[in-house]
Design a protein around this motif. Structure first.
Motif, PDB file in Angstrom:
ATOM      1  N   THR A  19       0.846  -1.197   0.000  1.00  0.00           N
ATOM      2  CA  THR A  19       0.000   0.000   0.000  1.00  0.00           C
ATOM      3  C   THR A  19       0.883   1.249   0.000  1.00  0.00           C
ATOM      4  OG1 THR A  19      -1.761  -1.158   1.186  1.00  0.00           O
ATOM      5  CG2 THR A  19      -1.815   1.247   1.225  1.00  0.00           C
ATOM      6  N   GLN A  20       0.610   2.141  -0.922  1.00  0.00           N
ATOM      7  CA  GLN A  20       1.413   3.365  -1.050  1.00  0.00           C
ATOM      8  C   GLN A  20       0.528   4.586  -0.820  1.00  0.00           C
ATOM      9  OE1 GLN A  20       3.499   3.448  -4.826  1.00  0.00           O
ATOM     10  NE2 GLN A  20       3.881   1.231  -4.774  1.00  0.00           N
ATOM     11  N   ARG A  21       0.961   5.471   0.111  1.00  0.00           N
ATOM     12  CA  ARG A  21       0.249   6.712   0.376  1.00  0.00           C
ATOM     13  C   ARG A  21       1.259   7.810   0.699  1.00  0.00           C
ATOM     14  NH1 ARG A  21      -2.176   3.288   4.256  1.00  0.00           N
ATOM     15  NH2 ARG A  21      -4.247   3.963   3.605  1.00  0.00           N
ATOM     16  N   ALA A  22       0.895   9.047   0.412  1.00  0.00           N
ATOM     17  CA  ALA A  22       1.806  10.176   0.610  1.00  0.00           C
ATOM     18  C   ALA A  22       2.074  10.446   2.081  1.00  0.00           C
ATOM     19  CB  ALA A  22       1.247  11.421  -0.065  1.00  0.00           C
ATOM     20  N   SER A  23       1.080  10.177   2.922  1.00  0.00           N
ATOM     21  CA  SER A  23       1.232  10.367   4.364  1.00  0.00           C
ATOM     22  C   SER A  23       0.320   9.371   5.056  1.00  0.00           C
ATOM     23  CB  SER A  23       0.847  11.802   4.758  1.00  0.00           C
ATOM     24  OG  SER A  23      -0.538  12.020   4.557  1.00  0.00           O
ATOM     25  N   PRO A  24       0.525   9.135   6.361  1.00  0.00           N
ATOM     26  CA  PRO A  24      -0.296   8.133   7.055  1.00  0.00           C
ATOM     27  C   PRO A  24      -1.797   8.385   6.968  1.00  0.00           C
ATOM     28  CG  PRO A  24       1.592   8.723   8.382  1.00  0.00           C
ATOM     29  CD  PRO A  24       1.597   9.664   7.217  1.00  0.00           C
ATOM     30  N   ASP A  25      -2.215   9.636   6.859  1.00  0.00           N
ATOM     31  CA  ASP A  25      -3.636   9.954   6.814  1.00  0.00           C
ATOM     32  C   ASP A  25      -4.172  10.120   5.392  1.00  0.00           C
ATOM     33  OD1 ASP A  25      -3.742   9.970   9.598  1.00  0.00           O
ATOM     34  OD2 ASP A  25      -3.130  12.082   9.688  1.00  0.00           O
ATOM     35  N   ALA A  26      -3.280  10.087   4.418  1.00  0.00           N
ATOM     36  CA  ALA A  26      -3.708  10.304   3.026  1.00  0.00           C
ATOM     37  C   ALA A  26      -4.321   9.026   2.463  1.00  0.00           C
ATOM     38  CB  ALA A  26      -2.527  10.737   2.173  1.00  0.00           C
ATOM     39  N   PRO A  27      -5.283   9.164   1.546  1.00  0.00           N
ATOM     40  CA  PRO A  27      -5.812   7.970   0.881  1.00  0.00           C
ATOM     41  C   PRO A  27      -4.726   7.326   0.031  1.00  0.00           C
ATOM     42  CG  PRO A  27      -6.625   9.969  -0.168  1.00  0.00           C
ATOM     43  CD  PRO A  27      -5.923  10.395   1.078  1.00  0.00           C
ATOM     44  N   PRO A  28      -4.709   6.016  -0.079  1.00  0.00           N
ATOM     45  CA  PRO A  28      -3.639   5.349  -0.833  1.00  0.00           C
ATOM     46  C   PRO A  28      -3.630   5.736  -2.315  1.00  0.00           C
ATOM     47  CG  PRO A  28      -4.750   3.788   0.602  1.00  0.00           C
ATOM     48  CD  PRO A  28      -5.579   5.041   0.611  1.00  0.00           C
ATOM     49  N   GLU A  29      -2.434   5.874  -2.820  1.00  0.00           N
ATOM     50  CA  GLU A  29      -2.263   5.998  -4.268  1.00  0.00           C
ATOM     51  C   GLU A  29      -2.266   4.613  -4.904  1.00  0.00           C
ATOM     52  OE1 GLU A  29       1.415   8.025  -4.440  1.00  0.00           O
ATOM     53  OE2 GLU A  29       0.618   9.911  -3.634  1.00  0.00           O
ATOM     54  N   VAL A  30      -1.809   3.630  -4.142  1.00  0.00           N
ATOM     55  CA  VAL A  30      -1.861   2.223  -4.550  1.00  0.00           C
ATOM     56  C   VAL A  30      -2.400   1.419  -3.371  1.00  0.00           C
ATOM     57  CG1 VAL A  30      -0.576   0.197  -5.319  1.00  0.00           C
ATOM     58  CG2 VAL A  30       0.092   2.471  -6.139  1.00  0.00           C
ATOM     59  N   TRP A  31      -3.506   0.725  -3.567  1.00  0.00           N
ATOM     60  CA  TRP A  31      -4.067  -0.144  -2.532  1.00  0.00           C
ATOM     61  C   TRP A  31      -3.327  -1.480  -2.533  1.00  0.00           C
ATOM     62  CZ3 TRP A  31      -7.670   1.783   0.776  1.00  0.00           C
ATOM     63  CH2 TRP A  31      -8.371   2.932   0.379  1.00  0.00           C
ATOM     64  N   GLY A  32      -3.168  -2.048  -1.358  1.00  0.00           N
ATOM     65  CA  GLY A  32      -2.522  -3.356  -1.282  1.00  0.00           C
ATOM     66  C   GLY A  32      -3.359  -4.446  -1.908  1.00  0.00           C
ATOM     67  N   VAL A  33      -4.687  -4.376  -1.689  1.00  0.00           N
ATOM     68  CA  VAL A  33      -5.584  -5.416  -2.183  1.00  0.00           C
ATOM     69  C   VAL A  33      -6.969  -4.824  -2.362  1.00  0.00           C
ATOM     70  CG1 VAL A  33      -6.219  -6.184   0.153  1.00  0.00           C
ATOM     71  CG2 VAL A  33      -6.446  -7.775  -1.774  1.00  0.00           C
ATOM     72  N   MET A  34      -7.725  -5.410  -3.247  1.00  0.00           N
ATOM     73  CA  MET A  34      -9.136  -5.063  -3.372  1.00  0.00           C
ATOM     74  C   MET A  34      -9.905  -6.289  -3.838  1.00  0.00           C
ATOM     75  SD  MET A  34      -9.228  -2.703  -6.824  1.00  0.00           S
ATOM     76  CE  MET A  34     -10.955  -2.293  -6.516  1.00  0.00           C
ATOM     77  N   PHE A  79      -7.013  -2.280 -10.607  1.00  0.00           N
ATOM     78  CA  PHE A  79      -5.886  -3.215 -10.731  1.00  0.00           C
ATOM     79  C   PHE A  79      -5.129  -3.034 -12.048  1.00  0.00           C
ATOM     80  CE2 PHE A  79      -4.237  -7.367 -12.162  1.00  0.00           C
ATOM     81  CZ  PHE A  79      -3.221  -7.520 -11.223  1.00  0.00           C
ATOM     82  N   PRO A  80      -5.783  -3.067 -13.197  1.00  0.00           N
ATOM     83  CA  PRO A  80      -4.995  -2.946 -14.443  1.00  0.00           C
ATOM     84  C   PRO A  80      -4.334  -1.593 -14.642  1.00  0.00           C
ATOM     85  CG  PRO A  80      -7.341  -2.970 -14.936  1.00  0.00           C
ATOM     86  CD  PRO A  80      -7.197  -3.337 -13.491  1.00  0.00           C
ATOM     87  N   THR A  81      -4.823  -0.544 -13.941  1.00  0.00           N
ATOM     88  CA  THR A  81      -4.209   0.774 -14.077  1.00  0.00           C
ATOM     89  C   THR A  81      -3.188   1.061 -12.980  1.00  0.00           C
ATOM     90  OG1 THR A  81      -6.038   1.802 -12.850  1.00  0.00           O
ATOM     91  CG2 THR A  81      -6.211   1.729 -15.258  1.00  0.00           C
ATOM     92  N   GLY A  82      -2.844   0.063 -12.166  1.00  0.00           N
ATOM     93  CA  GLY A  82      -1.802   0.222 -11.163  1.00  0.00           C
ATOM     94  C   GLY A  82      -2.241   0.867  -9.873  1.00  0.00           C
ATOM     95  N   GLN A  83      -3.559   1.011  -9.652  1.00  0.00           N
ATOM     96  CA  GLN A  83      -4.048   1.601  -8.407  1.00  0.00           C
ATOM     97  C   GLN A  83      -4.258   0.556  -7.314  1.00  0.00           C
ATOM     98  OE1 GLN A  83      -7.210   4.776  -9.086  1.00  0.00           O
ATOM     99  NE2 GLN A  83      -7.155   3.808 -11.107  1.00  0.00           N
ATOM    100  N   ALA A  84      -4.112  -0.706  -7.648  1.00  0.00           N
ATOM    101  CA  ALA A  84      -4.192  -1.800  -6.672  1.00  0.00           C
ATOM    102  C   ALA A  84      -3.126  -2.817  -7.046  1.00  0.00           C
ATOM    103  CB  ALA A  84      -5.573  -2.434  -6.660  1.00  0.00           C
ATOM    104  N   ALA A  85      -2.377  -3.277  -6.046  1.00  0.00           N
ATOM    105  CA  ALA A  85      -1.294  -4.222  -6.311  1.00  0.00           C
ATOM    106  C   ALA A  85      -1.817  -5.632  -6.511  1.00  0.00           C
ATOM    107  CB  ALA A  85      -0.286  -4.192  -5.166  1.00  0.00           C
ATOM    108  N   THR A  86      -2.926  -5.971  -5.845  1.00  0.00           N
ATOM    109  CA  THR A  86      -3.516  -7.299  -5.971  1.00  0.00           C
ATOM    110  C   THR A  86      -5.038  -7.165  -5.992  1.00  0.00           C
ATOM    111  OG1 THR A  86      -3.683  -7.722  -3.583  1.00  0.00           O
ATOM    112  CG2 THR A  86      -1.608  -8.330  -4.666  1.00  0.00           C
ATOM    113  N   ILE A  87      -5.690  -8.179  -6.551  1.00  0.00           N
ATOM    114  CA  ILE A  87      -7.151  -8.188  -6.576  1.00  0.00           C
ATOM    115  C   ILE A  87      -7.639  -9.631  -6.576  1.00  0.00           C
ATOM    116  CG2 ILE A  87      -7.289  -8.111  -9.106  1.00  0.00           C
ATOM    117  CD1 ILE A  87      -9.825  -6.387  -8.792  1.00  0.00           C
ATOM    118  N   GLU A  88      -8.680  -9.886  -5.794  1.00  0.00           N
ATOM    119  CA  GLU A  88      -9.310 -11.205  -5.784  1.00  0.00           C
ATOM    120  C   GLU A  88     -10.314 -11.272  -6.929  1.00  0.00           C
ATOM    121  OE1 GLU A  88     -12.389 -13.935  -3.132  1.00  0.00           O
ATOM    122  OE2 GLU A  88     -12.055 -11.822  -2.659  1.00  0.00           O
ATOM    123  N   TRP A  89     -10.190 -12.285  -7.786  1.00  0.00           N
ATOM    124  CA  TRP A  89     -11.134 -12.417  -8.905  1.00  0.00           C
ATOM    125  C   TRP A  89     -11.071 -13.846  -9.415  1.00  0.00           C
ATOM    126  CZ3 TRP A  89     -12.537  -7.253 -11.175  1.00  0.00           C
ATOM    127  CH2 TRP A  89     -13.665  -7.332 -11.999  1.00  0.00           C
TER     128      TRP A  89
END
Length: 477
Positions: free
Chosen positions: A228-243, A316-326
């Motif tokens: 999970t990537q975010r600019a600061s601890p309180d910021a919404p993620p730029e990349v989610w770890g999973v969805m 997921f395909p645009t790089g906003q999530a590193a993993t996805i259940e499908w």
């Protein structure tokens, strides 16, 4: 990914699929119509030294004698009901045309309705005593239809024991009621964790490549925190770890209950998910293992914040999530629309036991059919190994065959990434909780799981789910 094995009719199938796709892209949703009549083939050009062949007159055409096969049978029209899907409609129509060519006295009319209207249409037809001869039903709904007596058993007259042994056990369980088989299908589903290879490599995370090395839920959590990537601890993620498929993880009776059942050992109430008679979830959906798993899943969204609380299109395909259940249905979209994406599939994480739900549609025989023999012939014909292989050839990588023998025919399923999903299907696959009240069960559990992921109190929400589900299922006692 291209199919490595092709049937004898593949050239014809390829051309017909191309035509069907072009027509579908230019036309509104298909309405129930008769199967198109076969077109005559073009006669070879006449040689210069020969006189052109004489054309028959109208009177001669009218007096053409029927073939011996046509003389033996009265014309039969079968109605086939399914939910709308451009790929399924095109593929079914192709197969119906082949069926009619082999059995020229039988015509198959395709009736396709939107999925949201399918059950209502089916119910209305059954109430009027006019249910289509063959119904492609959602496989967990088969028990409900059998309980209400609107479909007929398929065995022993349609399939031999040897043929049934070729179908996956999970499908036979899902489509059976009180010891009798009511439906069979062509393909099924299984879930895995799709991952962005580049993002995992950048984080120094090695993805498991076998079921034996699959992550536990806690191991997955550690990876998702790192991804999970975010600019600061309180910021919404730029990349989610999973969805999950619909944003949050663990929604629906298909995805969510699969996570919960993985918290138990095989044979335990948690793993079973519902009572053996399919009429109670008390003691199955509210075990300590389920409650602990739900707290863990809720924390992923509310505390760790590695999974989103709403759907993010194409994250997921645009790089906003590193993993996805499908399930396997994502493969064709990735290969078609995102050919440059570097992705693969690992086993679905689990709490105690590796687990995935399976299921698709099942062909069922209507109680109202006036032509049970011909309708059974169609069901049997659609589910031969050769015709099940057609589905993979028409849309490679989007289906997992329900007959074991087909797996040996299609080398795609013996290579990654499909091998991961097929191994998961064979070794971990289980039917969804089987009950004649599946529609009620699915609606209540789906709402409750969504509320929990959004922050509702776990214990209180589960208690209410159990009360509501058992009350709904009591109607089937």
């Amino acid at each position: 990914m291209k199919p490595k094995t092709r049937s004898l009719l593949w050239p014809v199938l390829t051309a017909l699929v191309a035509v069907a796709v072009m027509v579908a892209s230019c036309q509104p949703a298909a309405q129930p119509t008769e199967a198109p009549a076969a077109q005559p083939t073009e006669a070879p050009a006449a040689q210069p030294t020969e006189a052109p062949a004489a054309q028959p007159t109208a009177e001669e055409v009218a007096t053409v004698e029927p073939t011996e096969e046509e003389e033996e049978h009265e014309p039969v029209t079968l109605r086939f009901l399914q939910w709308s899907s451009s790929s399924k409609e095109s593929m079914h129509q192709l197969l119906f045309d082949e069926f009619t060519a082999e059995y020229p006295w039988i015509t198959v009319e395709l009736e396709a309705v939107p999925f949201s209207e399918f059950f209502e249409t089916l119910t209305a037809q059954a109430a009027a005593g006019n249910l289509a001869d063959v119904v492609a039903a959602d496989s967990p709904e088969v028990k409900h239809l059998a309980y209400n007596g609107v479909i007929l058993p398929l065995v022993p007259d349609v399939f031999s024991e040897e043929e049934l042994d070729d179908f996956l056990p999970s499908m036979l369980e899902e489509a059976s009621y009180q010891g009798q088989l009511y439906g069979v299908g062509t393909s099924t589903s299984a879930c895995g964790l799709y991952y962005n290879v580049d993002l995992l490599e950048a984080a120094g995370i090695e993805a498991p490549t076998t079921l034996e090395d699959g992550w536990t839920a806690e191991e997955a959590r550690e990876a998702w925190l790192a991804l999970t990537q975010r600019a600061s601890p309180d910021a919404p993620p730029e990349v989610w770890g999973v969805m999950g498929r619909n944003g949050p993880l663990a929604l629906s009776s298909y995805h969510g209950v699969g996570w919960l059942r993985s918290a138990g050992e095989p044979g335990s109430p948690t793993y079973q998910g519902i009572s053996p008679d399919g009429l109670s979830v008390d003691g199955y959906l509210n075990t300590p293992e389920v409650i602990e798993a739900l707290h863990f899943l809720q924390d992923l969204h509310q505390v760790d914040k590695v999974a989103p609380l709403e759907q993010i299109p194409d994250a997921f395909p645009t790089g906003q999530a590193a993993t996805i259940e499908w399930s396997q249905s994502l493969i064709n979209k990735l290969e078609t629309n995102y050919p440059d994406l570097n992705w693969s599939i690992m086993p679905l994480p689990y709490f105690e036991t590796g687990f995935t739900h399976v299921g698709s549609f099942a062909y069922t025989l209507s109680r109202d059919t006036q032509h049970p023999e011909e309708a059974a012939m169609l069901i049997r014909w659609l589910t031969t190994p050769e015709h099940i292989a057609y589905w993979n050839e028409a849309a490679p990588g989007t289906n997992l065959p329900l007959r074991k023998s087909v797996y040996e025919m299609i080398t795609d399923h013996q290579e990654m990434p499909l091998r991961m999903l097929y191994d998961t299907l064979i070794q971990w696959g289980q039917s969804r909780p089987t009950t004649p009240g599946f529609r009620e069960y699915s609606t209540i559990v789906g709402t409750g799981l969504k509320d929990i992921m959004l922050g509702a109190p776990v214990e209180e929400t589960v208690d209410q789910m159990v009360i509501d589900i058992d009350a709904a299922l009591s109607a089937y006692k």
